[in-house]
Design an enzyme around this catalytic site. Structure first.
Site, mmCIF file in Angstrom:
data_model
loop_
_atom_site.group_PDB
_atom_site.id
_atom_site.type_symbol
_atom_site.label_atom_id
_atom_site.label_comp_id
_atom_site.label_asym_id
_atom_site.label_seq_id
_atom_site.Cartn_x
_atom_site.Cartn_y
_atom_site.Cartn_z
ATOM 1 N N GLY A 157 9.397 -22.802 12.217
ATOM 2 C CA GLY A 157 9.024 -24.211 12.162
ATOM 3 C C GLY A 157 7.731 -24.436 11.398
ATOM 4 O O GLY A 157 6.703 -23.830 11.717
ATOM 5 N N GLY A 169 5.998 -27.343 11.125
ATOM 6 C CA GLY A 169 5.301 -28.565 11.535
ATOM 7 C C GLY A 169 3.830 -28.268 11.804
ATOM 8 O O GLY A 169 3.308 -27.229 11.412
ATOM 9 N N PHE A 170 3.163 -29.180 12.490
ATOM 10 C CA PHE A 170 1.732 -28.988 12.752
ATOM 11 C C PHE A 170 1.459 -27.692 13.506
ATOM 12 O O PHE A 170 0.535 -26.964 13.183
ATOM 13 C CB PHE A 170 1.189 -30.165 13.567
ATOM 14 C CG PHE A 170 1.004 -31.410 12.764
ATOM 15 C CD1 PHE A 170 0.039 -31.472 11.774
ATOM 16 C CD2 PHE A 170 1.803 -32.513 12.975
ATOM 17 C CE1 PHE A 170 -0.136 -32.617 11.016
ATOM 18 C CE2 PHE A 170 1.644 -33.666 12.219
ATOM 19 C CZ PHE A 170 0.675 -33.721 11.238
ATOM 20 N N GLU A 201 5.809 -49.416 16.454
ATOM 21 C CA GLU A 201 5.425 -49.424 15.036
ATOM 22 C C GLU A 201 6.580 -49.885 14.156
ATOM 23 O O GLU A 201 6.388 -50.651 13.214
ATOM 24 C CB GLU A 201 4.916 -48.035 14.644
ATOM 25 C CG GLU A 201 3.544 -47.775 15.298
ATOM 26 C CD GLU A 201 2.972 -46.386 15.079
ATOM 27 O OE1 GLU A 201 3.749 -45.428 14.891
ATOM 28 O OE2 GLU A 201 1.731 -46.260 15.090
ATOM 29 N N ALA A 260 0.499 -34.851 17.461
ATOM 30 C CA ALA A 260 0.008 -33.905 16.462
ATOM 31 C C ALA A 260 -1.243 -33.130 16.919
ATOM 32 O O ALA A 260 -1.299 -31.902 16.758
ATOM 33 C CB ALA A 260 -0.248 -34.623 15.136
#
Lengths: 417, 417
Positions: free
Chosen positions: A9, A11-12, A169, A314
């Protein structure tokens, strides 16, 4: 021989683990299904035509261009074999490991109603976001060329399911598209007849936020024209619309912003998982019984010192990635400590709600803070520069830059592309 | 009652016709399959990851936001009924006209070998360009994860078929991706083993350019590492590679940059068409026998005063669109006169060849001229601003900004996405 670190992965969580190991004498293999790291907190801006895909994604090979101990494979991890210490991949040879870091992220969960996905897609990948963007833009086009007033309203109704940050959002951004950006663009339909619904089963929007911020978020959304339906449970979704316990909302534009669950790879570990399919990790973020297997980010269920589950944001993923990187590099296994940086959500242009410790912000000030923090986080110079340029343009002009439907509209719309 | 002007196609020809009619007492309907006007001369830059789709495309509704006599329908025109004076559309009611402007553009032609399209796609739409971009990036990823040296070379061979401006620009750009941009990105494969072939049946590249410029273009391409094969005719293409009359080049990356033909709508007019399916128009750009039906841009075969066919370039389409707009607004039907602004093609970064009347430019100067002219043409402030920002970045860093593969790589590659 050098220790082999296998990270699943990009991601972050995954990239921060790898970056912490930059100077360690290890061989790192990073596996990702895609070729990019994605700045997920801004994904909804791609879905609502404010940013382009390449603004919020960076090729993993670019991030690790100067880190020579990282090898990247674009593939999907199928299963972990803890006896042989290998991970099986699609169309590639298995990769062996001394340390395994599972940073596989989350996908959306329909709580057992997988059939809903077709009618109400979620937003987790660039492909998802682009699909939703094209679907929204296409709906206005289909409404414009229709002569049937019922059909037109089907296309002009937008339903966000789930009022966490993503739902809030999205609803704010779609309200701005309909009531501001598109206002002068169509000649046959009246885009002011667009209706944006935000459905939430909990009694309030942003259920994880402070009560004062929730109230302010609801007020700001309603000022933008969003119809906020809290305490409404979704019962069914089809091509025709969304059915709640008390209402039927006809729509061709339902968007799933509700549940998350971890991917299926974690099941192959045969360790206890929580209800969302995440590994219930030890204090050092390892899977129970495997001191060389870590689960981090949205793949892990981690408790803070007060016993609360750390949210899937995150900053948590970054902190966990750095922590695991340090351990593999030879650091001590002190229990992981989460530093809560707070939470924030934007509500359309110029408005947001944010809290950090005792500090609470609303309105324009919160929005400025949100802009600043998100720009600061963007991982490469390029992302930062271009996103700033686009935002600047957006602020000055009120336009949305990426309102392009890539393909043609020669067929009637399917529920979702 | 106001005259009804129906324009099919939102390319350079179509939008210029509509814009010339801004203050005319007419009702304009503009039909396009897509929702955007596309700056086609830069499409190859999207295909080679230098620009994002939204940099070179502008929503048609944005272009005509302030022109109240324009109505836009996103649909496909199926046939012209010259008796009833209507055009039939997919999934919409037919639209009637007093004046009809056919600005339907070109698609790629495989000269009767339609089966080749699957293995060697062309670049005409944003969808095409994005597909080719993802295919190229994906090839490097598939090579990186392969252990078979034959397969690896299949992925690292790139074949451009046709050495007109598109083929030359694609070959130069891919050479730069392989030999510069990607150089440090891969650890398993040696990207320097990439081979970029440019195949042309004519004896020289850029056959429509002056001999001196052709020679210079060939030298510049060869310096970049492109293998230029002129005088080679393509005999067959399949999943395995490209067969010419003398060579077989194994590749998974064939790209069609050769022929053009007009779309099928023109056939329904029942007027004489040229070999490329374009309407052979009268001196006032009308279809023979129909003084109220115009064909312009790539839909028309137009001769200049010396009897040569006007090339299918943006300046010609713009001039024709403006000319027709003036006639419909009540102007005199003086024969159309083409003002040749010259031709240019870039060869990688920093180099180009260009000619305008007696003036010939090569190298960096030609490239600067190319940049300047293309930026100046970009239709909206936004496009111009962002493209400049990206180019500036690109110049400074030598990176390409949009190297994102949108979806995942969980399956083995099909010939083309």
């Amino acid at each position: 021989m050098q220790q082999k670190v296998l990270i699943i992965g990009g991601g972050f969580a995954g990239i921060n683990t790898a970056q912490k190991l930059k100077n360690a004498p290890v061989e790192i293999t990073l596996i990702d299904r895609t070729n990019h790291h994605l700045f997920q907190p801004l994904l909804y801006q791609v879905a609502t035509a404010a940013l382009s895909s390449s603004d919020i994604a960076t090729p993993l090979r670019e991030i690790f261009r100067d880190q020579e101990n990282v090898r990247i494979i674009m593939s999907e991890a199928l299963s972990v074999d803890t006896e042989k210490q290998v991970v099986n991949l699609t169309y590639c040879d298995p990769v062996s490991y001394d340390y395994l870091v599972l940073a596989t992220g989350a996908k959306h969960s329909y709580f057992g109603n997988e059939a809903w996905e077709k009618f109400a897609p979620g937003i987790k990948t660039l492909e998802d976001a682009q699909g939703i963007r094209e679907h929204i833009l296409r709906s206005f086009e289909l409404a414009e060329r229709s002569h049937n007033r019922f059909e037109i309203q089907h296309y002009l109704n937008f339903v966000m399911i789930g009022a966490g940050p993503t739902g809030v959002e999205m609803a704010g951004a779609i309200a701005e598209i309909a009531y501001k950006t598109m206002l002068k663009d169509f000649t046959q339909i009246d885009v002011k007849k667009s209706r944006i619904y935000l459905i939430e089963a909990a009694p309030d929007v942003l259920p994880t936020f402070e009560p004062a911020l929730r109230q302010r978020a609801r007020e700001d959304l309603e000022k933008l024209g969003v119809i906020v339906l809290t305490g409404h449970k979704v019962v069914d979704i089809n091509d025709d619309g969304v059915l709640t316990d008390t209402l039927f909302i006809p729509t061709k534009n339902a968007i799933w912003c509700a549940g998350n669950e971890a991917g299926p790879l974690l099941k192959t570990l045969n360790v206890p998982l929580d209800r969302q399919g995440r590994v219930i990790v030890e204090e050092d973020l390892t899977a129970p019984g495997f001191p060389n297997i870590f689960a981090i980010g949205d793949a892990a269920s981690v408790k803070d010192k007060k016993g609360r589950i750390i949210p899937g944001v995150a900053p948590a993923a970054i902190q966990e990635g750095c922590y695991v990187g340090k351990i593999i590099a030879g650091g001590k296994r002190k229990p992981f400590k989460y530093f809560d940086k707070g939470s924030m959500a934007t509500i359309g242009l110029y408005k947001a709600v944010a809290s950090a410790g005792p500090l609470k912000l609303t309105g324009f000030l919160a929005w400025l803070a949100w802009c600043f923090i998100h720009i600061a986080y963007l991982v490469t110079f390029r992302g930062r520069f271009l996103v700033m340029a686009q935002w600047l343009f957006w602020l000055i002009s009120g336009k949305r830059g990426s309102r392009i439907i890539t393909d043609s509209l020669t067929e009637d719309a399917t529920p979702h592309p």
